[in-house]
Write an enzyme that holds these catalytic residues in place. Structure first.
Site, PDB file in Angstrom:
ATOM      1  N   CYS A   2       0.821  -1.216   0.000  1.00 27.40           N
ATOM      2  CA  CYS A   2       0.000   0.000   0.000  1.00 27.40           C
ATOM      3  C   CYS A   2       0.855   1.266   0.000  1.00 27.40           C
ATOM      4  CB  CYS A   2      -0.885   0.041   1.241  1.00 27.40           C
ATOM      5  SG  CYS A   2      -1.873  -1.419   1.456  1.00 27.40           S
ATOM      6  N   ARG A  27       5.174   0.514  -5.972  1.00 28.13           N
ATOM      7  CA  ARG A  27       5.142  -0.334  -4.780  1.00 28.13           C
ATOM      8  C   ARG A  27       4.256  -1.567  -4.978  1.00 28.13           C
ATOM      9  NH1 ARG A  27       6.679   2.815  -0.086  1.00 28.13           N
ATOM     10  NH2 ARG A  27       5.351   1.571   1.270  1.00 28.13           N
ATOM     11  N   TRP A  74      -2.865  -2.705  -1.627  1.00 26.33           N
ATOM     12  CA  TRP A  74      -2.423  -4.058  -1.975  1.00 26.33           C
ATOM     13  C   TRP A  74      -3.208  -4.963  -1.041  1.00 26.33           C
ATOM     14  CZ3 TRP A  74       0.319  -8.206   0.258  1.00 26.33           C
ATOM     15  CH2 TRP A  74       0.879  -9.113  -0.644  1.00 26.33           C
ATOM     16  N   ASN A 100      -1.948   1.722   5.814  1.00 27.76           N
ATOM     17  CA  ASN A 100      -0.979   0.759   5.301  1.00 27.76           C
ATOM     18  C   ASN A 100      -0.589  -0.117   6.486  1.00 27.76           C
ATOM     19  OD1 ASN A 100       1.074  -0.593   4.093  1.00 27.76           O
ATOM     20  ND2 ASN A 100       2.420   1.176   3.821  1.00 27.76           N
ATOM     21  N   GLY A 101      -0.794  -1.430   6.373  1.00 28.12           N
ATOM     22  CA  GLY A 101      -0.455  -2.324   7.489  1.00 28.12           C
ATOM     23  C   GLY A 101      -1.600  -3.272   7.770  1.00 28.12           C
ATOM     24  N   GLU A 486      18.999 -16.245  -7.796  1.00 28.19           N
ATOM     25  CA  GLU A 486      18.550 -14.889  -8.141  1.00 28.19           C
ATOM     26  C   GLU A 486      18.061 -14.828  -9.593  1.00 28.19           C
ATOM     27  OE1 GLU A 486      17.668 -12.401  -6.634  1.00 28.19           O
ATOM     28  OE2 GLU A 486      17.855 -10.705  -7.976  1.00 28.19           O
ATOM     29  N   LYS A 490      14.298 -13.675 -10.608  1.00 31.57           N
ATOM     30  CA  LYS A 490      14.028 -12.576 -11.548  1.00 31.57           C
ATOM     31  C   LYS A 490      13.090 -13.048 -12.659  1.00 31.57           C
ATOM     32  CE  LYS A 490      14.844  -9.834  -9.759  1.00 31.57           C
ATOM     33  NZ  LYS A 490      15.507  -9.663  -8.504  1.00 31.57           N
ATOM     34  N   GLU A 493       9.490 -13.555 -11.375  1.00 33.46           N
ATOM     35  CA  GLU A 493       8.809 -12.302 -11.053  1.00 33.46           C
ATOM     36  C   GLU A 493       8.337 -11.573 -12.300  1.00 33.46           C
ATOM     37  OE1 GLU A 493      10.514 -10.224  -7.162  1.00 33.46           O
ATOM     38  OE2 GLU A 493      12.042 -10.442  -8.681  1.00 33.46           O
ATOM     39  N   HIS A 509      20.420 -35.131  -8.306  1.00 33.45           N
ATOM     40  CA  HIS A 509      19.709 -35.688  -7.151  1.00 33.45           C
ATOM     41  C   HIS A 509      18.199 -35.478  -7.256  1.00 33.45           C
ATOM     42  CE1 HIS A 509      23.437 -36.633  -5.117  1.00 33.45           C
ATOM     43  NE2 HIS A 509      23.867 -35.414  -5.424  1.00 33.45           N
ATOM     44  N   LYS A 608       6.650  -3.744  -4.055  1.00 33.43           N
ATOM     45  CA  LYS A 608       8.060  -3.372  -3.958  1.00 33.43           C
ATOM     46  C   LYS A 608       8.556  -3.483  -2.539  1.00 33.43           C
ATOM     47  CE  LYS A 608      11.993  -1.863  -5.332  1.00 33.43           C
ATOM     48  NZ  LYS A 608      12.832  -2.899  -5.984  1.00 33.43           N
TER      49      LYS A 608
HETATM   50  O1  M6R Z   1      13.378  -4.290   0.483  1.00 33.45           O
HETATM   51  P1  M6R Z   1      13.944  -5.639   0.763  1.00 33.45           P
HETATM   52  O2  M6R Z   1      15.291  -5.838   0.155  1.00 33.45           O
HETATM   53  O3  M6R Z   1      13.956  -5.978   2.219  1.00 33.45           O
HETATM   54  O4  M6R Z   1      12.956  -6.638   0.051  1.00 33.45           O
HETATM   55  C1  M6R Z   1      13.103  -8.020   0.151  1.00 33.45           C
HETATM   56  C2  M6R Z   1      12.289  -8.726  -0.910  1.00 33.45           C
HETATM   57  O5  M6R Z   1      10.929  -8.451  -0.739  1.00 33.45           O
HETATM   58  C3  M6R Z   1      12.707  -8.307  -2.320  1.00 33.45           C
HETATM   59  O6  M6R Z   1      14.063  -8.535  -2.541  1.00 33.45           O
HETATM   60  C4  M6R Z   1      11.881  -9.087  -3.363  1.00 33.45           C
HETATM   61  O7  M6R Z   1      12.243 -10.433  -3.354  1.00 33.45           O
HETATM   62  C5  M6R Z   1      12.053  -8.461  -4.740  1.00 33.45           C
HETATM   63  N1  M6R Z   1      10.825  -8.493  -5.441  1.00 33.45           N
HETATM   64  C6  M6R Z   1      13.079  -9.148  -5.563  1.00 33.45           C
HETATM   65  O8  M6R Z   1      13.149  -8.706  -6.866  1.00 33.45           O
END
Ligand code: M6R
Length: 613
Positions: A2, A27, A74, A100-101, A486, A490, A493, A509, A608
């Protein structure tokens, strides 16, 4: 997650709040809304979908007023629809709230309110909160809204950043936070409120970061901060060090692409003033005071989530190699709930781009209470994690708007390499010669990334070729194993393709059962001590007719003959290689996402900054 925006002053609030909501779109959200007070009339407009849909909905309606609050939601409690979108009104219709929360004890509060005759129009915890406040306000003769808010917040369990406006008080916004960020921009005869500084920076550089358990009473000419005990707090004004260009696309098709291409500059900024190649030394003043405690530690625990957790895994390999101190890397979300053993003086490194990730915040809070020393590796200056940490090093990557973390990840790696090398050389667990060589290689990273980026058109072609894959394996060993994770994250996502990262040797394995002519395996096969073994794993995939894309070092002779496609990266030491090898994987994910027509900056369901559990 949010986003919150508020304005009070002499200008029209609507365009400022709307623009602020657009700035916060990165966000991640699924509905948006706005509340404005036009003299004595409170108007609320809200709509499922993008801010553009809200803007269209507001067209031709009464959007006058010098006080306004806006929200991008969100969904947590209740599906994303117009009804559940914020702002929410109290039963009297006079109070409007954005939040937000999560209010954890909302069910009990709601039950009590229903028994008193309150009616609810949404499924949200937020609507419960505003009616709870209204109930206290109306049932305590002579009570002010400020008092009612204070009483309510003392009884609320959970996390919140809230803004409230009252139809009968068109000259004030009430705000409060606990566990969810709130920044207030100070103007002349006006104030700007937001979840982060991005909606504020074009109006003012002077901001106040509100602390947990503080209430802000915001008027055009006055900002009053109080704690929940009704004691005045002195607002601490800080200057924003952020350029407007940093939150705009500046000609790039997407923020993600811009941020990938910024990496030579952001890593250079991260190293500047810390890595001195004249006398080959490293200075990290942020953690200097704790160096002896770190070196004396029996172990280091790294806490993070998502991409930042992957940076933590790379750090585990590097710190153990250079400092010979055992390192444990934990998902903050697991650590916080599993009754971990944390002792006085334990060293915890918290890694976070946003500095607002709820799981990481709670985990380090708990560890701090047990006496641990918290060192933050954070990008967002002034964020909650930066402030909770005892010491730390900023990554200086600049605002990261694309939901998928790219430049923040390489910034984290650069900081962690710097710290590991500095500690290692001071600890004499690496030789001066190796230290110098690694410093030299680290300093060369920005130029080497530039070289990789020159190959973006070739990577785009490869991405187009594989864009229709259903499943992709990412495989690497040693320092490249976290990079495989990673790369897979990526791709998931951005392109919604199922992807898994594995240590290359683990393939046999289990995951090898997946291999057929439709499965793509992406190998990170750059020059390091495991190179030959990775080549063998690659051959095992080819023997089963799987497709192979390999990230290889310049001058590579073997894998180019085995793989269907290769992406060449400059050679470097294996310890520095993650900083280079992740870049083609970022580009691969980006171009596949674009090829599939997805919104790569705002992938579905993602936020985000994950400020709820
Ligand atoms: O802001 P942060 O680095 O603490 O966020 C952690 C994860 O939420 C963040 O890295 C998330 O996995 C991203 N979408 C990765 O691209």
């Amino acid at each position: 997650m949010c986003g919150i925006v508020g304005y009070i002053g002499y200008r029209d609030a609507y365009p400022i709040v709307l623009k602020g909501l657009k700035r916060l779109e990165y966000r991640g959200y699924d509905s948006a809304g706005i509340a404005l007070i036009d003299d004595t009339k409170l108007n609320v407009y809200k709509k499922q979908g993008k801010v553009a849909a809200l803007e269209e909905f507001c067209y031709g309606k009464d959007v006058k007023g010098h006080i306004g609050i806006g929200h991008t939601r969100w969904a947590t409690h209740g599906e994303p629809n117009d009804r559940n979108a914020h702002p929410h009104l109290s039963n009297s219709g006079k109070l409007a709230i954005i939040h937000n929360g999560i209010i954890e004890n909302y069910a009990k509060l709601k039950q009590d309110l229903v028994s008193k005759g309150y009616v609810f129009h949404s499924d949200t915890d937020t609507e419960v909160l505003i009616n709870f406040i209204e109930d206290i306000y109306t049932n305590n003769a002579g009570s002010t809204l400020e008092e009612a808010l204070r009483i309510a917040l003392k009884r609320v369990v959970g996390a919140y950043c809230i803004l409230i406006v009252h139809e009968d008080e068109p000259e004030v916004i009430y705000a409060a936070r606990k566990g969810s960020p709130l920044v207030i921009g100070i103007g002349k005869g006006e104030h700007f409120l937001a979840s982060d500084a991005t909606p504020i920076i074009e109006y003012t550089r002077e901001v106040v970061y509100v602390n947990d358990y503080e209430i802000a009473i915001v008027k055009p000419d006055e900002l009053i901060l109080k704690n929940l005990g009704n004691e005045r707090q002195t607002p601490y004004i800080t200057k924003l060090d952020m350029q407007l260009g940093a939150i705009e696309k500046e000609g790039y098709a997407h923020f993600m692409l811009k941020e990938i291409f910024e990496q030579p500059a952001t890593i250079f900024d991260c190293l500047r003033g810390r890595l001195d190649m004249k006398d080959v030394s490293i200075t990290l003043s942020g953690i200097a005071a704790y160096e002896q405690q770190i070196l004396a530690a029996n172990r280091i625990i790294i806490l993070a989530c998502g991409t930042s957790w992957h940076a933590g895994l790379v750090a585990e390999y590097i710190i153990e190699e250079t400092c010979r101190i055992p390192v444990e890397v934990e998902y903050a979300s697991e650590f916080r709930y599993r009754n971990p053993i944390v002792k006085n003086g334990d060293i915890i490194i918290a890694i976070s781009q946003s500095g607002e990730t709820a799981d990481t915040i709670v985990a380090i809070d708990q560890a701090k209470k047990n006496g641990a020393i918290i060192l933050g590796v954070v990008n967002a200056v002034g964020s909650s994690i930066a402030r909770i940490s005892d010491a730390g090093v900023y990554t200086h990557s600049g605002p990261e708007i694309g939901v998928a973390s790219t430049k923040a990840f390489t910034g984290q790696l650069a900081v962690l390499v710097l710290a590991a090398l500095k500690l290692g050389v001071d600890n004499k667990t690496i030789t001066q010669e190796r230290f110098s060589y690694l410093c030299y290689e680290l300093a060369a990273v920005p130029d080497k990334i530039k070289k990789i980026l020159e190959d973006a058109p070739a990577i785009k072609k490869i991405a187009e070729k594989y864009a229709n894959c259903q499943d992709v394996l990412f495989l690497g060993r040693g320092y490249n194993f976290p990079i495989a994770l990673e790369g897979a994250l990526k791709l998931k996502e951005i392109s919604y393709i199922h992807a898994e990262g594995y240590p290359a040797a683990e393939m046999k394995h289990g995951p090898i059962a997946l291999v057929d002519e439709k499965l793509l395996s992406v190998f990170i096969a750059t020059k390091d001590p495991y190179y030959e073994k990775v080549i063998s794993n690659m051959q095992e995939i080819k023997a089963r007719k799987g497709m192979v894309l390999a990230i290889v070092s310049e001058g590579d002779k073997y894998s180019s003959n085995i793989a269907d496609d290769v992406i060449i990266v400059p050679e470097t030491d294996e310890l520095i290689a993650p900083l280079l090898n992740v870049v083609p994987l970022q580009l691969l994910a980006y171009y596949i996402g674009v090829e599939k027509g997805y919104d790569v900056d705002k992938p579905r369901n993602l936020a985000k900054s994950v400020t709820v559990e």
